[in-house]
Design a protein around this motif. Sequence first.
Motif, PDB file in Angstrom:
ATOM      1  N   ARG A 166       0.822  -1.209   0.000  1.00 52.94           N
ATOM      2  CA  ARG A 166       0.000   0.000   0.000  1.00 52.94           C
ATOM      3  C   ARG A 166       0.858   1.264   0.000  1.00 52.94           C
ATOM      4  N   VAL A 167       1.961   1.229   0.738  1.00 53.05           N
ATOM      5  CA  VAL A 167       2.882   2.369   0.733  1.00 53.05           C
ATOM      6  C   VAL A 167       3.391   2.625  -0.683  1.00 53.05           C
ATOM      7  N   LYS A 168       3.830   1.575  -1.350  1.00 56.83           N
ATOM      8  CA  LYS A 168       4.360   1.715  -2.705  1.00 56.83           C
ATOM      9  C   LYS A 168       3.294   2.203  -3.676  1.00 56.83           C
ATOM     10  N   ALA A 169       2.068   1.689  -3.528  1.00 62.90           N
ATOM     11  CA  ALA A 169       0.983   2.105  -4.417  1.00 62.90           C
ATOM     12  C   ALA A 169       0.701   3.594  -4.269  1.00 62.90           C
ATOM     13  N   ASN A 170       0.674   4.078  -3.036  1.00 71.29           N
ATOM     14  CA  ASN A 170       0.417   5.501  -2.811  1.00 71.29           C
ATOM     15  C   ASN A 170       1.581   6.363  -3.286  1.00 71.29           C
ATOM     16  N   MET A 171       2.782   5.877  -3.132  1.00 71.42           N
ATOM     17  CA  MET A 171       3.949   6.603  -3.628  1.00 71.42           C
ATOM     18  C   MET A 171       3.900   6.708  -5.154  1.00 71.42           C
ATOM     19  N   ARG A 172       3.546   5.615  -5.812  1.00 69.65           N
ATOM     20  CA  ARG A 172       3.450   5.638  -7.277  1.00 69.65           C
ATOM     21  C   ARG A 172       2.392   6.632  -7.731  1.00 69.65           C
ATOM     22  N   ARG A 173       1.270   6.678  -7.008  1.00 66.74           N
ATOM     23  CA  ARG A 173       0.199   7.595  -7.382  1.00 66.74           C
ATOM     24  C   ARG A 173       0.657   9.042  -7.269  1.00 66.74           C
ATOM     25  N   THR A 174       1.391   9.347  -6.199  1.00 65.87           N
ATOM     26  CA  THR A 174       1.898  10.707  -6.005  1.00 65.87           C
ATOM     27  C   THR A 174       2.873  11.075  -7.113  1.00 65.87           C
ATOM     28  N   GLU A 175       3.751  10.147  -7.466  1.00 61.84           N
ATOM     29  CA  GLU A 175       4.716  10.393  -8.545  1.00 61.84           C
ATOM     30  C   GLU A 175       4.002  10.615  -9.867  1.00 61.84           C
TER      31      GLU A 175
END
Length: 231
Positions: free
Chosen positions: A112-121
């Motif tokens: 979930r952390v990675k998914a949210n980071m990807r979305r922000t990027e």
Amino acid sequence: MEKKVLVVDDERPIVDILKINLQKEGYVVFEAYDGEDAVSKAMTVSPDLILLDVMLPKLDGFSVCKKIREKSSVPILMLTAREEELDKVLGLELGADDYITKPFSIRELMARVKANMRRTEAVVEEKVEKPQEELVIGDFRLDFNRYELYKNGKLIDLTIREFDLIKFLASQPNKVFSRQSLLESVWDYEYYGDVRTVDVTVRRLREKVENDPSEPAVIMTKRGVGYYFQG
């Protein structure tokens, strides 16, 4: 540039475990053990993501989320040991991007952390690569560069997740999407995630864009299937 994560929890063993695993993935980790310190660090550190426990001394996680949302759109993933539906809904209503219930697996949390980071990027990239792109449909104009939604020329205040959702639906009007497909496309969760997150975000979005949220005419429900934008 290294990504920063603020971990907020009053249980030091949990913070230590999260810190170790986040650092293994290359994140810079900051810590806060009470609500007041969490708000302060969120403003001074400018993290790229916040892991926020609900039960905190001095200021509970819901209050922290609300205060941060007044000044920042940073992704917030709430950590809760509670099973009550009301608590989860309240966190999302206050602007959290999602929640995860304790006890949770580190694998699920990191996904979930990675998914949210990807979305922000992706948001940053879209602003750089698509400076003029917009969508006009019905009474609405979506400015993809500024992540802004206008209804009849009036700006409507949305979170990034709410904008992502209406952008996805409005870009494909009258096409029905299941809750799971929305989780995969908008939240970027291929497996993990609670479909109720979608329901709460839709309800919150309706309150902002519909003339009468109790009788929606824009974000529609296809009973037993999912949601669509009526265009």
